[in-house]
Design a protein around this motif. Sequence first.
Motif, PDB file in Angstrom:
ATOM      1  N   ALA A 159       1.035  -1.286  -0.583  1.00 36.72           N
ATOM      2  CA  ALA A 159      -0.128  -0.035  -0.212  1.00 36.72           C
ATOM      3  C   ALA A 159       1.463   1.033  -0.076  1.00 36.72           C
ATOM      4  O   ALA A 159       0.189   2.170  -0.206  1.00 36.72           O
ATOM      5  CB  ALA A 159      -0.583   0.363   1.484  1.00 36.72           C
ATOM      6  N   SER A 160       2.155   1.390   0.193  1.00 37.45           N
ATOM      7  CA  SER A 160       3.171   2.531   0.602  1.00 37.45           C
ATOM      8  C   SER A 160       2.837   3.565   1.111  1.00 37.45           C
ATOM      9  O   SER A 160       2.634   4.632   0.527  1.00 37.45           O
ATOM     10  CB  SER A 160       3.487   3.621  -1.269  1.00 37.45           C
ATOM     11  N   GLY A 161       1.887   2.341   2.434  1.00 39.71           N
ATOM     12  CA  GLY A 161       1.796   3.732   3.381  1.00 39.71           C
ATOM     13  C   GLY A 161       0.612   4.344   3.178  1.00 39.71           C
ATOM     14  O   GLY A 161      -0.085   5.690   3.986  1.00 39.71           O
ATOM     15  N   ASP A 162      -0.092   3.775   2.702  1.00 38.37           N
ATOM     16  CA  ASP A 162      -1.900   4.529   1.799  1.00 38.37           C
ATOM     17  C   ASP A 162      -2.707   3.856   2.687  1.00 38.37           C
ATOM     18  O   ASP A 162      -3.251   3.205   2.950  1.00 38.37           O
ATOM     19  CB  ASP A 162      -2.668   4.374   0.474  1.00 38.37           C
ATOM     20  N   ARG A 163      -2.916   4.346   4.120  1.00 31.78           N
ATOM     21  CA  ARG A 163      -3.623   4.708   5.101  1.00 31.78           C
ATOM     22  C   ARG A 163      -5.628   3.971   4.114  1.00 31.78           C
ATOM     23  O   ARG A 163      -6.186   2.883   4.617  1.00 31.78           O
ATOM     24  CB  ARG A 163      -4.005   5.219   6.365  1.00 31.78           C
ATOM     25  N   VAL A 164      -6.248   4.245   3.662  1.00 26.67           N
ATOM     26  CA  VAL A 164      -6.882   4.566   2.490  1.00 26.67           C
ATOM     27  C   VAL A 164      -6.550   3.407   1.534  1.00 26.67           C
ATOM     28  O   VAL A 164      -8.160   2.570   1.746  1.00 26.67           O
ATOM     29  CB  VAL A 164      -7.218   6.178   2.027  1.00 26.67           C
ATOM     30  N   ALA A 165      -5.809   2.781   1.388  1.00 26.12           N
ATOM     31  CA  ALA A 165      -5.514   1.539   0.452  1.00 26.12           C
ATOM     32  C   ALA A 165      -6.147   1.014   1.548  1.00 26.12           C
ATOM     33  O   ALA A 165      -6.929  -0.465   1.195  1.00 26.12           O
ATOM     34  CB  ALA A 165      -4.822   1.605  -0.058  1.00 26.12           C
ATOM     35  N   LEU A 166      -5.598   0.323   2.570  1.00 26.07           N
ATOM     36  CA  LEU A 166      -5.858  -0.495   3.887  1.00 26.07           C
ATOM     37  C   LEU A 166      -7.381  -0.345   3.570  1.00 26.07           C
ATOM     38  O   LEU A 166      -7.962  -1.331   3.907  1.00 26.07           O
ATOM     39  CB  LEU A 166      -4.888  -0.353   4.993  1.00 26.07           C
ATOM     40  N   GLU A 167      -7.646   1.081   4.280  1.00 26.91           N
ATOM     41  CA  GLU A 167      -8.939   0.877   4.995  1.00 26.91           C
ATOM     42  C   GLU A 167      -9.955   0.331   4.078  1.00 26.91           C
ATOM     43  O   GLU A 167     -11.462  -0.524   4.450  1.00 26.91           O
ATOM     44  CB  GLU A 167      -9.243   2.727   5.353  1.00 26.91           C
ATOM     45  N   THR A 168      -9.851   0.772   2.816  1.00 24.71           N
ATOM     46  CA  THR A 168     -10.769   0.335   1.729  1.00 24.71           C
ATOM     47  C   THR A 168     -11.076  -1.166   1.321  1.00 24.71           C
ATOM     48  O   THR A 168     -11.460  -1.495   1.202  1.00 24.71           O
ATOM     49  CB  THR A 168      -9.912   0.629   0.030  1.00 24.71           C
ATOM     50  N   ALA A 169      -8.980  -1.263   1.310  1.00 23.38           N
ATOM     51  CA  ALA A 169      -9.807  -2.901   1.656  1.00 23.38           C
ATOM     52  C   ALA A 169      -9.794  -4.335   3.035  1.00 23.38           C
ATOM     53  O   ALA A 169     -10.745  -4.678   2.186  1.00 23.38           O
ATOM     54  CB  ALA A 169      -8.457  -3.847   1.727  1.00 23.38           C
ATOM     55  N   ARG A 170      -9.652  -3.570   3.732  1.00 22.84           N
ATOM     56  CA  ARG A 170     -11.014  -3.619   4.824  1.00 22.84           C
ATOM     57  C   ARG A 170     -11.843  -3.911   4.484  1.00 22.84           C
ATOM     58  O   ARG A 170     -12.839  -4.846   4.771  1.00 22.84           O
ATOM     59  CB  ARG A 170     -10.398  -2.487   5.848  1.00 22.84           C
ATOM     60  N   VAL A 183     -15.082  -7.141   5.188  1.00 25.71           N
ATOM     61  CA  VAL A 183     -16.042  -7.036   5.696  1.00 25.71           C
ATOM     62  C   VAL A 183     -17.588  -6.992   5.571  1.00 25.71           C
ATOM     63  O   VAL A 183     -18.085  -8.138   5.522  1.00 25.71           O
ATOM     64  CB  VAL A 183     -15.425  -5.621   6.429  1.00 25.71           C
ATOM     65  N   ALA A 184     -17.523  -6.713   3.708  1.00 25.59           N
ATOM     66  CA  ALA A 184     -18.732  -7.244   3.035  1.00 25.59           C
ATOM     67  C   ALA A 184     -19.024  -8.552   3.070  1.00 25.59           C
ATOM     68  O   ALA A 184     -19.863  -9.512   3.289  1.00 25.59           O
ATOM     69  CB  ALA A 184     -18.934  -6.081   2.324  1.00 25.59           C
ATOM     70  N   ARG A 185     -17.335  -9.034   2.245  1.00 26.48           N
ATOM     71  CA  ARG A 185     -17.636 -10.433   1.653  1.00 26.48           C
ATOM     72  C   ARG A 185     -18.195 -11.489   3.056  1.00 26.48           C
ATOM     73  O   ARG A 185     -18.202 -12.498   2.855  1.00 26.48           O
ATOM     74  CB  ARG A 185     -16.390 -10.731   1.356  1.00 26.48           C
ATOM     75  N   VAL A 186     -16.745 -10.927   4.196  1.00 23.70           N
ATOM     76  CA  VAL A 186     -17.130 -11.657   5.271  1.00 23.70           C
ATOM     77  C   VAL A 186     -19.109 -12.107   6.094  1.00 23.70           C
ATOM     78  O   VAL A 186     -19.443 -12.633   5.919  1.00 23.70           O
ATOM     79  CB  VAL A 186     -16.537 -11.857   6.568  1.00 23.70           C
ATOM     80  N   ALA A 187     -19.541 -10.985   5.834  1.00 23.66           N
ATOM     81  CA  ALA A 187     -21.158 -10.323   6.232  1.00 23.66           C
ATOM     82  C   ALA A 187     -21.471 -11.066   5.294  1.00 23.66           C
ATOM     83  O   ALA A 187     -23.244 -11.597   5.551  1.00 23.66           O
ATOM     84  CB  ALA A 187     -21.327  -9.051   5.829  1.00 23.66           C
ATOM     85  N   GLU A 188     -21.356 -11.094   3.900  1.00 24.00           N
ATOM     86  CA  GLU A 188     -22.624 -12.258   2.813  1.00 24.00           C
ATOM     87  C   GLU A 188     -22.637 -13.197   3.382  1.00 24.00           C
ATOM     88  O   GLU A 188     -23.205 -13.645   2.921  1.00 24.00           O
ATOM     89  CB  GLU A 188     -21.957 -11.561   1.576  1.00 24.00           C
ATOM     90  N   ASP A 189     -21.106 -14.194   3.304  1.00 21.12           N
ATOM     91  CA  ASP A 189     -21.147 -16.072   3.400  1.00 21.12           C
ATOM     92  C   ASP A 189     -19.474 -15.890   4.732  1.00 21.12           C
ATOM     93  O   ASP A 189     -19.213 -14.928   4.717  1.00 21.12           O
ATOM     94  CB  ASP A 189     -21.179 -16.641   2.740  1.00 21.12           C
ATOM     95  N   ASP A 190     -20.107 -17.047   5.647  1.00 19.79           N
ATOM     96  CA  ASP A 190     -18.852 -17.281   6.337  1.00 19.79           C
ATOM     97  C   ASP A 190     -17.695 -18.355   5.269  1.00 19.79           C
ATOM     98  O   ASP A 190     -17.380 -18.786   5.249  1.00 19.79           O
ATOM     99  CB  ASP A 190     -19.628 -18.387   6.930  1.00 19.79           C
TER     100      ASP A 190
END
Length: 75
Positions: free
Chosen positions: A19-30, A34-41
């Motif tokens: 991410a080259s230190g880009d916190r927004v990129a890490l938060e977006t990936a997170r 989160v959405a994938r975990v919510a959709e299915d196990d």
Amino acid sequence: MARRGTATRRAARTLTDEASGDRVALETARDHFVARVAEDDDVHAEKALCYLDTALRQRAGLRAARHPLRSIARR
């Protein structure tokens, strides 16, 4: 990395480097995982989410270590 069973700290370091230190990129990936975990196990999505959480915590720790006065100012 989650499918290969990469260690959490190593995966977090790799993600931070990628991410080259880009916190927004890490938060977006997170948010994505989160959405994938919510959709299915999905075990791999849960592991990826753990990696991203660790990367974000490590990143915050590095910033505080580099700028000790900023961490004091936040308190």
